[in-house]
Design a protein around this motif. Structure first.
Motif, PDB file in Angstrom:
ATOM      1  N   ASP A  33       0.824  -1.206   0.000  1.00 53.47           N
ATOM      2  CA  ASP A  33       0.000   0.000   0.000  1.00 53.47           C
ATOM      3  C   ASP A  33       0.860   1.260   0.000  1.00 53.47           C
ATOM      4  OD1 ASP A  33       0.620   0.635   2.579  1.00 53.47           O
ATOM      5  OD2 ASP A  33      -1.063  -0.505   3.415  1.00 53.47           O
ATOM      6  N   ASP A  34       0.189   2.381  -0.247  1.00 53.36           N
ATOM      7  CA  ASP A  34       0.913   3.637  -0.473  1.00 53.36           C
ATOM      8  C   ASP A  34       1.821   4.020   0.685  1.00 53.36           C
ATOM      9  OD1 ASP A  34      -0.199   3.789  -2.881  1.00 53.36           O
ATOM     10  OD2 ASP A  34      -1.645   5.382  -2.404  1.00 53.36           O
ATOM     11  N   GLU A  35       1.345   3.719   1.874  1.00 52.36           N
ATOM     12  CA  GLU A  35       2.124   4.095   3.047  1.00 52.36           C
ATOM     13  C   GLU A  35       3.458   3.334   3.079  1.00 52.36           C
ATOM     14  OE1 GLU A  35       0.867   4.755   7.542  1.00 52.36           O
ATOM     15  OE2 GLU A  35      -0.453   3.432   6.409  1.00 52.36           O
ATOM     16  N   VAL A  36       3.372   2.036   2.754  1.00 54.70           N
ATOM     17  CA  VAL A  36       4.585   1.221   2.755  1.00 54.70           C
ATOM     18  C   VAL A  36       5.514   1.693   1.638  1.00 54.70           C
ATOM     19  CG1 VAL A  36       5.489  -1.109   2.387  1.00 54.70           C
ATOM     20  CG2 VAL A  36       3.430  -0.764   3.767  1.00 54.70           C
ATOM     21  N   ILE A  37       4.926   1.972   0.481  1.00 59.19           N
ATOM     22  CA  ILE A  37       5.744   2.450  -0.638  1.00 59.19           C
ATOM     23  C   ILE A  37       6.436   3.756  -0.270  1.00 59.19           C
ATOM     24  CG2 ILE A  37       5.541   3.475  -2.945  1.00 59.19           C
ATOM     25  CD1 ILE A  37       3.817   1.131  -3.715  1.00 59.19           C
ATOM     26  N   ASP A  38       5.680   4.637   0.355  1.00 59.86           N
ATOM     27  CA  ASP A  38       6.256   5.917   0.761  1.00 59.86           C
ATOM     28  C   ASP A  38       7.408   5.693   1.742  1.00 59.86           C
ATOM     29  OD1 ASP A  38       5.999   8.967   1.202  1.00 59.86           O
ATOM     30  OD2 ASP A  38       5.891   8.122   3.227  1.00 59.86           O
ATOM     31  N   PHE A  39       7.196   4.777   2.651  1.00 60.95           N
ATOM     32  CA  PHE A  39       8.240   4.516   3.642  1.00 60.95           C
ATOM     33  C   PHE A  39       9.519   3.998   2.969  1.00 60.95           C
ATOM     34  CE2 PHE A  39      10.508   1.511   6.349  1.00 60.95           C
ATOM     35  CZ  PHE A  39      10.887   2.364   7.378  1.00 60.95           C
ATOM     36  N   ILE A  40       9.362   3.028   2.067  1.00 60.88           N
ATOM     37  CA  ILE A  40      10.561   2.491   1.400  1.00 60.88           C
ATOM     38  C   ILE A  40      11.219   3.577   0.553  1.00 60.88           C
ATOM     39  CG2 ILE A  40      11.468   0.709  -0.155  1.00 60.88           C
ATOM     40  CD1 ILE A  40       9.055  -1.007   0.523  1.00 60.88           C
ATOM     41  N   ALA A  41      10.393   4.343  -0.156  1.00 62.73           N
ATOM     42  CA  ALA A  41      10.955   5.369  -1.047  1.00 62.73           C
ATOM     43  C   ALA A  41      11.746   6.413  -0.262  1.00 62.73           C
ATOM     44  CB  ALA A  41       9.842   6.043  -1.851  1.00 62.73           C
ATOM     45  N   ARG A  42      11.311   6.676   0.952  1.00 64.79           N
ATOM     46  CA  ARG A  42      12.052   7.650   1.761  1.00 64.79           C
ATOM     47  C   ARG A  42      13.289   7.029   2.411  1.00 64.79           C
ATOM     48  NH1 ARG A  42       9.433  12.177   1.968  1.00 64.79           N
ATOM     49  NH2 ARG A  42       7.188  12.166   1.632  1.00 64.79           N
ATOM     50  N   SER A  43      13.233   5.729   2.612  1.00 63.86           N
ATOM     51  CA  SER A  43      14.342   5.087   3.315  1.00 63.86           C
ATOM     52  C   SER A  43      15.480   4.699   2.380  1.00 63.86           C
ATOM     53  CB  SER A  43      13.864   3.813   4.004  1.00 63.86           C
ATOM     54  OG  SER A  43      12.706   4.060   4.739  1.00 63.86           O
ATOM     55  N   CYS A  44      15.143   4.294   1.165  1.00 62.22           N
ATOM     56  CA  CYS A  44      16.171   3.796   0.249  1.00 62.22           C
ATOM     57  C   CYS A  44      16.344   4.794  -0.873  1.00 62.22           C
ATOM     58  CB  CYS A  44      15.754   2.446  -0.334  1.00 62.22           C
ATOM     59  SG  CYS A  44      15.328   1.249   0.929  1.00 62.22           S
ATOM     60  N   THR A  45      17.434   5.518  -0.829  1.00 58.02           N
ATOM     61  CA  THR A  45      17.535   6.641  -1.757  1.00 58.02           C
ATOM     62  C   THR A  45      18.662   6.498  -2.759  1.00 58.02           C
ATOM     63  OG1 THR A  45      18.934   7.764  -0.163  1.00 58.02           O
ATOM     64  CG2 THR A  45      16.595   8.296  -0.110  1.00 58.02           C
ATOM     65  N   SER A  46      19.517   5.475  -2.589  1.00 57.05           N
ATOM     66  CA  SER A  46      20.732   5.536  -3.397  1.00 57.05           C
ATOM     67  C   SER A  46      20.599   4.913  -4.776  1.00 57.05           C
ATOM     68  CB  SER A  46      21.894   4.901  -2.639  1.00 57.05           C
ATOM     69  OG  SER A  46      21.638   3.533  -2.470  1.00 57.05           O
ATOM     70  N   SER A  47      19.843   3.830  -4.915  1.00 51.35           N
ATOM     71  CA  SER A  47      19.777   3.209  -6.235  1.00 51.35           C
ATOM     72  C   SER A  47      18.514   2.383  -6.380  1.00 51.35           C
ATOM     73  CB  SER A  47      20.988   2.303  -6.452  1.00 51.35           C
ATOM     74  OG  SER A  47      20.824   1.101  -5.717  1.00 51.35           O
ATOM     75  N   VAL A  48      18.266   1.966  -7.599  1.00 53.59           N
ATOM     76  CA  VAL A  48      17.095   1.130  -7.852  1.00 53.59           C
ATOM     77  C   VAL A  48      17.339  -0.265  -7.283  1.00 53.59           C
ATOM     78  CG1 VAL A  48      15.551   0.229  -9.615  1.00 53.59           C
ATOM     79  CG2 VAL A  48      16.657   2.454  -9.931  1.00 53.59           C
ATOM     80  N   ARG A  49      18.579  -0.696  -7.357  1.00 56.17           N
ATOM     81  CA  ARG A  49      18.881  -2.009  -6.804  1.00 56.17           C
ATOM     82  C   ARG A  49      18.551  -2.049  -5.308  1.00 56.17           C
ATOM     83  NH1 ARG A  49      21.126  -5.737  -9.296  1.00 56.17           N
ATOM     84  NH2 ARG A  49      22.508  -4.661 -10.706  1.00 56.17           N
ATOM     85  N   GLU A  50      18.827  -0.965  -4.643  1.00 57.62           N
ATOM     86  CA  GLU A  50      18.518  -0.898  -3.212  1.00 57.62           C
ATOM     87  C   GLU A  50      16.995  -0.998  -2.983  1.00 57.62           C
ATOM     88  OE1 GLU A  50      19.403   2.815  -1.363  1.00 57.62           O
ATOM     89  OE2 GLU A  50      19.202   1.993   0.645  1.00 57.62           O
ATOM     90  N   LEU A  51      16.239  -0.345  -3.849  1.00 60.25           N
ATOM     91  CA  LEU A  51      14.776  -0.429  -3.716  1.00 60.25           C
ATOM     92  C   LEU A  51      14.314  -1.872  -3.904  1.00 60.25           C
ATOM     93  CD1 LEU A  51      13.635   2.650  -5.853  1.00 60.25           C
ATOM     94  CD2 LEU A  51      13.582   2.462  -3.369  1.00 60.25           C
ATOM     95  N   GLU A  52      14.890  -2.525  -4.898  1.00 60.79           N
ATOM     96  CA  GLU A  52      14.512  -3.919  -5.141  1.00 60.79           C
ATOM     97  C   GLU A  52      14.880  -4.788  -3.948  1.00 60.79           C
ATOM     98  OE1 GLU A  52      14.786  -4.356  -9.961  1.00 60.79           O
ATOM     99  OE2 GLU A  52      16.483  -5.028  -8.777  1.00 60.79           O
TER     100      GLU A  52
END
Ligand code: ADP
Ligand code: MG
Length: 519
Positions: A364-383
């Motif tokens: 959900d959006d809240e979780v996505i927002d949390f990850i997006a704010r926490s992982c900022t350096s690369s797409v691999r990190e998001l994955e």
């Protein structure tokens, strides 16, 4: 004064040129030309479908304005793709990282969050493609002699999947060494990678004509490999018989060394010099590998001279590859050099949504927002964050919530936040203190009644950020600053908003602190 369409277009382009960064102009507009005027329409040719869409979308209204002003009457521009008649464009420029700018008076399109619009292959025509392009089909090429199957093969009947050995009817993609997840439709375009994506689409559409080589550089995990594979897939979709080979620079070297040891350099050369699309990943690996550079130089020349497309990636720009011979660096710069930057917040959100959708998981959006704010350096990190979160959720048999995400990503976040506010939850006080620090004043100063400018500005910024990031009530915010009343708080927040609109430097400064806090 009478002007021919092409004179008129020259005048329009001159005006446009003065309002655009040179590299944007050369990339998008210098290859266009007017072919005629009918009624109030001016017909303009561009070198590819991709140019047509991009120019129409980004520059169309501005160019039409200029033309209308020059002619003293309103005119429309009609763009056509004409790969053969439009001036083939071989720029020797390095593209700045930023999004191509727009003409004065043209609104910049909002940052796209989805796939690039130019990916629509409305004209997958062989007519504009192989008939006249110098790319050859295997039938027309010299049959290879004794190609060792360990090379990244490219044709169903000749390719060899290095992992699986030669498979006569294997998918050309696996033979080419392409990852089937790395396609254009899985690639999210954001402001950080817009030009690289645009150039890749253009190359997939008209290989070896517009940008050759295409050189993509940027940090680890930002999508360079993904993009180059996407071009390979797209070219194979359009022309299944083309020979596509993906190879890392390191593997190229290992194969060369192996060929030298086993006396099969002839086969090695023949193999790499008959490719239609050569993708060489991570060429920074060639730094100080002189003999590999030498071999690669000749491969490059042979392919280039035969009109074959080459795409290269690197973690640095060509000019920053000191241990690479000058003649090779200069070839890297012959075509187009584009970079990819780390994704901004909006792009990170778009990428997370897309990954969740592609993998069929609900976030959900809240979780996505949390990850997006926490992982900022690369797409691999998001994955990595998504994978970790899902593993955690299945181990614990718990639903994915923000709480769970915090627990799952704790380790990742700590390491990320070495210079951040200690991994703890943000509070109004911590925001206030960090803003004070960023403005070089003492936190107590912001709580005091003093109204000198060195204190009022950070005080207002801190109020604004507390509202933005924590959505605290005005009264609660006032309390953090020595009990100011809510009207002062609202005034402060409005003041910051106004100043940010008017002063780009100030806006950047506020955003920078905000990014740091939101990490
Ligand atoms: P690089 O080659 O720059 O180190 P990769 O191309 O290997 O990075 O990308 C790392 C991972 O992130 C891959 O799984 C890739 O699919 C994914 N990725 C990178 N950029 C994007 C993007 N814009 N949209 C979707 N996925 C992306
Ligand atoms: Mg890579």
């Amino acid at each position: 004064m009478e002007l021919t369409p092409s004179e008129l277009w020259q005048r329009v382009l001159e005006t446009a040129r003065s309002g655009l960064p040179e590299q944007s102009f050369r990339t998008w507009l210098s290859g266009t030309r007017a072919t005629g005027v009918s009624g109030n329409q001016i017909h303009v040719d561009t070198p590819s479908d991709f140019h047509t869409e991009w120019v129409e979308d980004k520059f169309g209204p501005g160019l039409a304005d200029v033309a209308s002003r020059l002619l003293g009457r309103p005119v429309d521009l009609v763009f056509h793709t004409a790969p053969d008649s439009a001036v083939p464009h071989v720029p020797n420029v390095e593209l700045a990282p930023s999004v191509p700018d727009v003409l004065p008076g043209v609104r910049r399109a909002p940052a796209p969050g989805g796939a690039f619009p130019g990916s629509d292959p409305r004209r997958p025509s062989e007519a504009g493609g192989s008939g006249s392009t110098p790319l050859q089909t295997p039938g027309a090429a010299t049959p290879p002699q004794g190609v060792p199957p360990r090379y990244p093969g490219t044709h169903p009947s000749r390719g060899g999947d290095p992992g699986a050995g030669a498979r006569p009817d294997a998918d050309p993609r696996s033979g080419a060494g392409l990852n089937d997840r790395y396609t254009f439709d899985r690639f999210v375009v954001g402001t950080n990678n817009q030009l690289a994506a645009a150039a890749s689409h253009a190359v997939a559409e008209t290989p070896a004509r517009i940008y050759n080589p295409l050189f993509i550089y940027g940090g680890v995990g930002l999508g360079k490999t993904h993009l180059m594979h996407a071009v390979g897939h797209e070219i194979l979709n359009r022309h299944p018989n083309r020979r596509v080979a993906y190879v890392s620079a390191e593997r190229f070297m290992n194969e060369l060394v192996n060929a030298i040891q086993t006396g099969t350099t002839g086969a090695f050369r023949r193999h790499y010099r008959q490719i239609d699309l050569l993708l060489v990943d991570d060429v920074h690996f060639l730094v100080r590998k002189e003999s590999t550079q030498e071999e690669f130089f000749h491969t490059f020349n042979t392919l280039y001279d035969a009109g074959k497309q080459i795409i290269l990636t690197s973690d640095r720009a060509p000019k920053d590859l000191p241990g690479v011979e000058e003649r090779l660096v200069s070839r890297f710069e012959w075509g187009l050099v584009v970079d990819i930057k780390p994704p901004d917040y909006e792009t990170r959100v778009a990428i997370l949504r897309k990954k969740a959708e592609d993998d069929g998981v609900a976030l959900d959006d809240e979780v996505i927002d949390f990850i997006a704010r926490s992982c900022t350096s690369s797409v691999r990190e998001l994955e990595g964050a998504i994978i970790k979160l899902l593993a955690y959720s299945s181990l614990r048999r718990e639903e994915v919530t923000v709480e769970l995400a915090k627990a799952a990503l704790k380790g990742m976040l700590r390491s990320e936040r070495a210079d951040g506010p200690s991994g703890e939850r943000l509070t109004p006080e911590s925001i206030r203190d960090i803003v004070a620090q960023a403005w070089g004043v003492r936190p107590e100063g912001l709580q005091s009644r003093r109204r000198t400018r060195d204190l009022t500005v950070p005080r207002q910024v801190a109020m604004y950020l507390i509202k933005e990031l924590l959505d605290e009530s005005l009264v609660a915010i006032g309390r953090v600053f020595g009990g100011r009343d809510h009207s002062t708080v609202i005034h402060s927040i409005r003041k910051v908003e106004d100043d940010m609109r008017q002063n780009e430097g100030f806006a950047d400064r506020v955003r920078e602190v905000r990014e740091r806090l939101a990490r």
